[in-house]
Design a protein around this motif. Structure first.
Motif, PDB file in Angstrom:
ATOM      1  N   PRO A  39       0.840  -1.205   0.000  1.00  0.00           N
ATOM      2  CA  PRO A  39       0.000   0.000   0.000  1.00  0.00           C
ATOM      3  C   PRO A  39       0.870   1.248   0.000  1.00  0.00           C
ATOM      4  N   ALA A  40       0.336   2.327  -0.580  1.00  0.00           N
ATOM      5  CA  ALA A  40       1.121   3.553  -0.739  1.00  0.00           C
ATOM      6  C   ALA A  40       1.596   4.121   0.589  1.00  0.00           C
ATOM      7  N   ILE A  41       0.833   3.881   1.663  1.00  0.00           N
ATOM      8  CA  ILE A  41       1.256   4.411   2.958  1.00  0.00           C
ATOM      9  C   ILE A  41       2.564   3.783   3.415  1.00  0.00           C
ATOM     10  N   THR A  42       2.856   2.566   2.896  1.00  0.00           N
ATOM     11  CA  THR A  42       4.097   1.868   3.233  1.00  0.00           C
ATOM     12  C   THR A  42       5.180   2.126   2.202  1.00  0.00           C
ATOM     13  N   LEU A  43       4.833   1.969   0.929  1.00  0.00           N
ATOM     14  CA  LEU A  43       5.778   2.166  -0.167  1.00  0.00           C
ATOM     15  C   LEU A  43       5.027   2.771  -1.336  1.00  0.00           C
ATOM     16  N   ASP A  44       5.155   4.091  -1.484  1.00  0.00           N
ATOM     17  CA  ASP A  44       4.388   4.806  -2.494  1.00  0.00           C
ATOM     18  C   ASP A  44       5.121   4.886  -3.833  1.00  0.00           C
ATOM     19  N   ASP A  45       6.450   5.015  -3.766  1.00  0.00           N
ATOM     20  CA  ASP A  45       7.237   5.158  -4.988  1.00  0.00           C
ATOM     21  C   ASP A  45       8.668   4.731  -4.698  1.00  0.00           C
ATOM     22  N   TYR A  46       9.460   4.584  -5.761  1.00  0.00           N
ATOM     23  CA  TYR A  46      10.855   4.200  -5.578  1.00  0.00           C
ATOM     24  C   TYR A  46      11.654   4.672  -6.770  1.00  0.00           C
ATOM     25  N   ASP A  47      12.980   4.629  -6.652  1.00  0.00           N
ATOM     26  CA  ASP A  47      13.875   5.052  -7.729  1.00  0.00           C
ATOM     27  C   ASP A  47      14.338   3.812  -8.489  1.00  0.00           C
ATOM     28  N   PRO A  48      13.898   3.625  -9.737  1.00  0.00           N
ATOM     29  CA  PRO A  48      14.290   2.431 -10.503  1.00  0.00           C
ATOM     30  C   PRO A  48      15.799   2.321 -10.715  1.00  0.00           C
ATOM     31  N   GLY A  49      16.511   3.454 -10.632  1.00  0.00           N
ATOM     32  CA  GLY A  49      17.960   3.414 -10.805  1.00  0.00           C
ATOM     33  C   GLY A  49      18.706   3.130  -9.521  1.00  0.00           C
ATOM     34  N   ALA A  50      17.978   2.900  -8.425  1.00  0.00           N
ATOM     35  CA  ALA A  50      18.629   2.697  -7.115  1.00  0.00           C
ATOM     36  C   ALA A  50      18.113   1.418  -6.477  1.00  0.00           C
ATOM     37  N   THR A  51      18.399   0.295  -7.127  1.00  0.00           N
ATOM     38  CA  THR A  51      18.054  -1.010  -6.568  1.00  0.00           C
ATOM     39  C   THR A  51      19.298  -1.889  -6.579  1.00  0.00           C
ATOM     40  N   THR A  52      19.298  -2.883  -5.716  1.00  0.00           N
ATOM     41  CA  THR A  52      20.375  -3.869  -5.687  1.00  0.00           C
ATOM     42  C   THR A  52      19.810  -5.123  -5.022  1.00  0.00           C
ATOM     43  N   PHE A  53      20.639  -6.142  -4.841  1.00  0.00           N
ATOM     44  CA  PHE A  53      20.135  -7.371  -4.230  1.00  0.00           C
ATOM     45  C   PHE A  53      21.081  -7.844  -3.138  1.00  0.00           C
ATOM     46  N   ASP A  54      20.484  -8.181  -1.997  1.00  0.00           N
ATOM     47  CA  ASP A  54      21.194  -8.746  -0.850  1.00  0.00           C
ATOM     48  C   ASP A  54      21.188 -10.264  -1.023  1.00  0.00           C
ATOM     49  N   HIS A  55      22.262 -10.782  -1.643  1.00  0.00           N
ATOM     50  CA  HIS A  55      22.316 -12.212  -1.932  1.00  0.00           C
ATOM     51  C   HIS A  55      22.495 -13.050  -0.668  1.00  0.00           C
ATOM     52  N   LEU A  62      16.051  -1.434  -2.216  1.00  0.00           N
ATOM     53  CA  LEU A  62      15.743  -0.274  -3.038  1.00  0.00           C
ATOM     54  C   LEU A  62      15.696   0.988  -2.195  1.00  0.00           C
ATOM     55  N   LEU A  63      15.812   2.133  -2.872  1.00  0.00           N
ATOM     56  CA  LEU A  63      15.516   3.420  -2.254  1.00  0.00           C
ATOM     57  C   LEU A  63      14.073   3.744  -2.577  1.00  0.00           C
ATOM     58  N   GLY A  64      13.224   3.801  -1.548  1.00  0.00           N
ATOM     59  CA  GLY A  64      11.804   4.051  -1.756  1.00  0.00           C
ATOM     60  C   GLY A  64      11.303   5.155  -0.852  1.00  0.00           C
ATOM     61  N   SER A  65      10.060   5.549  -1.070  1.00  0.00           N
ATOM     62  CA  SER A  65       9.446   6.585  -0.242  1.00  0.00           C
ATOM     63  C   SER A  65       7.997   6.221   0.059  1.00  0.00           C
ATOM     64  N   ASN A  66       7.501   6.713   1.203  1.00  0.00           N
ATOM     65  CA  ASN A  66       6.100   6.494   1.549  1.00  0.00           C
ATOM     66  C   ASN A  66       5.292   7.736   1.194  1.00  0.00           C
ATOM     67  N   LEU A  67       4.029   7.773   1.605  1.00  0.00           N
ATOM     68  CA  LEU A  67       3.160   8.893   1.258  1.00  0.00           C
ATOM     69  C   LEU A  67       3.643  10.211   1.855  1.00  0.00           C
ATOM     70  N   VAL A  71      12.343   9.343   2.218  1.00  0.00           N
ATOM     71  CA  VAL A  71      13.119   8.394   1.426  1.00  0.00           C
ATOM     72  C   VAL A  71      13.988   7.548   2.344  1.00  0.00           C
ATOM     73  N   GLY A  72      13.980   6.252   2.110  1.00  0.00           N
ATOM     74  CA  GLY A  72      14.790   5.354   2.912  1.00  0.00           C
ATOM     75  C   GLY A  72      15.151   4.093   2.161  1.00  0.00           C
ATOM     76  N   ILE A  73      15.979   3.267   2.788  1.00  0.00           N
ATOM     77  CA  ILE A  73      16.357   1.967   2.236  1.00  0.00           C
ATOM     78  C   ILE A  73      15.319   0.938   2.687  1.00  0.00           C
ATOM     79  N   TYR A  74      14.775   0.209   1.722  1.00  0.00           N
ATOM     80  CA  TYR A  74      13.819  -0.867   2.005  1.00  0.00           C
ATOM     81  C   TYR A  74      14.463  -2.193   1.626  1.00  0.00           C
ATOM     82  N   GLY A  75      14.276  -3.201   2.466  1.00  0.00           N
ATOM     83  CA  GLY A  75      14.702  -4.563   2.160  1.00  0.00           C
ATOM     84  C   GLY A  75      13.492  -5.472   2.106  1.00  0.00           C
ATOM     85  N   ILE A  76      13.223  -6.074   0.933  1.00  0.00           N
ATOM     86  CA  ILE A  76      12.040  -6.919   0.757  1.00  0.00           C
ATOM     87  C   ILE A  76      12.483  -8.364   0.593  1.00  0.00           C
TER      88      ILE A  76
END
Length: 283
Positions: A39-55, A62-67, A71-76
């Protein structure tokens, strides 16, 4: 997209719109699976050029933002789709992230502005540390969508530019923050980079014109060669004082530079109607 264990992971939206989703694509079968929806209140948008993977932990970062626009680092978690890590950086503006050994690395600026800094964020404790700071004459700007990580040597790699606007591949040692590699391509315009052990792979636009010189390897240790579409009769290598330290016929390529002291040098290619120059570094 980010790669992990034979699958590609991406944040996506349905073509009809809606919430952001983590989508997994099997790179052998092409099967597409939705892992989680946010939901947007949790993750409204993100920067497609700022993603990576924690193998190590199987997490899409990713770098994402809420409503609220924070802006912060999110780990999914790629298995469950749960957001199991978030970290908002109150003191620095983050532009990109790369993962290495349970830490996220980013070139960032202080929230009030200033020089670029290499920032390390622990993905377990959330602690942030500034590894080093870079004056504009050394690193004025960079492309957040063109970063990678050299895991073999522990280096954050980026396409960056100095005050003169010269774009180079730059590798920064994450232990001491030193820029221990840079390469300005005279033959190609680079758009993105990825690392594979000791190699850098770039997607490029070829613009080698009649007057361009491409010197390689750069930095050099024992020898250099060059590519140029024009014909030249002789070359000169000059030090930072403009003194000629090596000269000879163009046919003498590769050129032995093993006896040169470490530092910056110019190679000049000369014919009766033209002189073309290119900077190179001797390690």
């Amino acid at each position: 997209i980010e790669y992990y264990d034979g699958k590609g992971y991406s944040m996506a939206r349905l073509l009809a719109g809606g919430e952001l989703r983590l989508v997994e694509t099997d790179l052998s079968s092409g099967l597409e699976t939705e892992i989680g929806s946010y939901p947007a209140i949790t993750l409204d948008d993100y920067d497609p050029g700022a993603t990576t993977f924690d193998h190590q932990n199987g997490r899409f970062l990713l770098l994402g933002s809420n409503l609220s626009g924070i802006v912060g680092i999110y780990g999914i978690n790629a298995a469950t789709g749960n957001i199991d890590y978030t970290h908002a950086s109150p003191n620095y503006e983050l532009f990109s992230i790369e993962y290495h050994n349970n830490k996220a690395y980013s070139l960032a600026r202080p929230s009030g502005g200033g020089d670029l800094k290499l920032l390390e964020t622990s993905l377990s404790s959330g602690n942030q540390a500034v590894i080093d700071s870079y004056p504009a004459a050394e690193l004025d700007d960079y492309d957040p969508g063109a970063t990678s990580f050299d895991h073999a040597h522990g280096r954050f790699t980026v396409l960056g530019s100095d005050l003169a606007g010269v774009v180079s591949v730059i590798a920064i040692d994450i232990v001491n923050g030193d820029i221990d590699y840079f390469f300005a391509s005279a033959a190609n315009e680079l758009f993105s980079i990825e690392t594979d052990d000791a190699s850098l792979v770039g997607i490029i636009g070829d613009h080698l014109n009649e007057q361009s010189i491409h010197v390689f390897p750069n930095p050099a240790q024992n020898w250099i060669s060059f590519v140029c579409k024009m014909e030249f009769e002789r070359f000169e290598i000059c030090n930072s004082l403009g003194q000629v330290v090596i000269s000879g016929a163009v046919e003498a390529s590769p050129i032995d530079v093993s006896q040169l002291a470490e530092g910056a040098y110019w190679i000049r290619l000369i014919n009766p109607s033209s002189i073309q120059s290119q900077l190179f570094i001797k390690n």
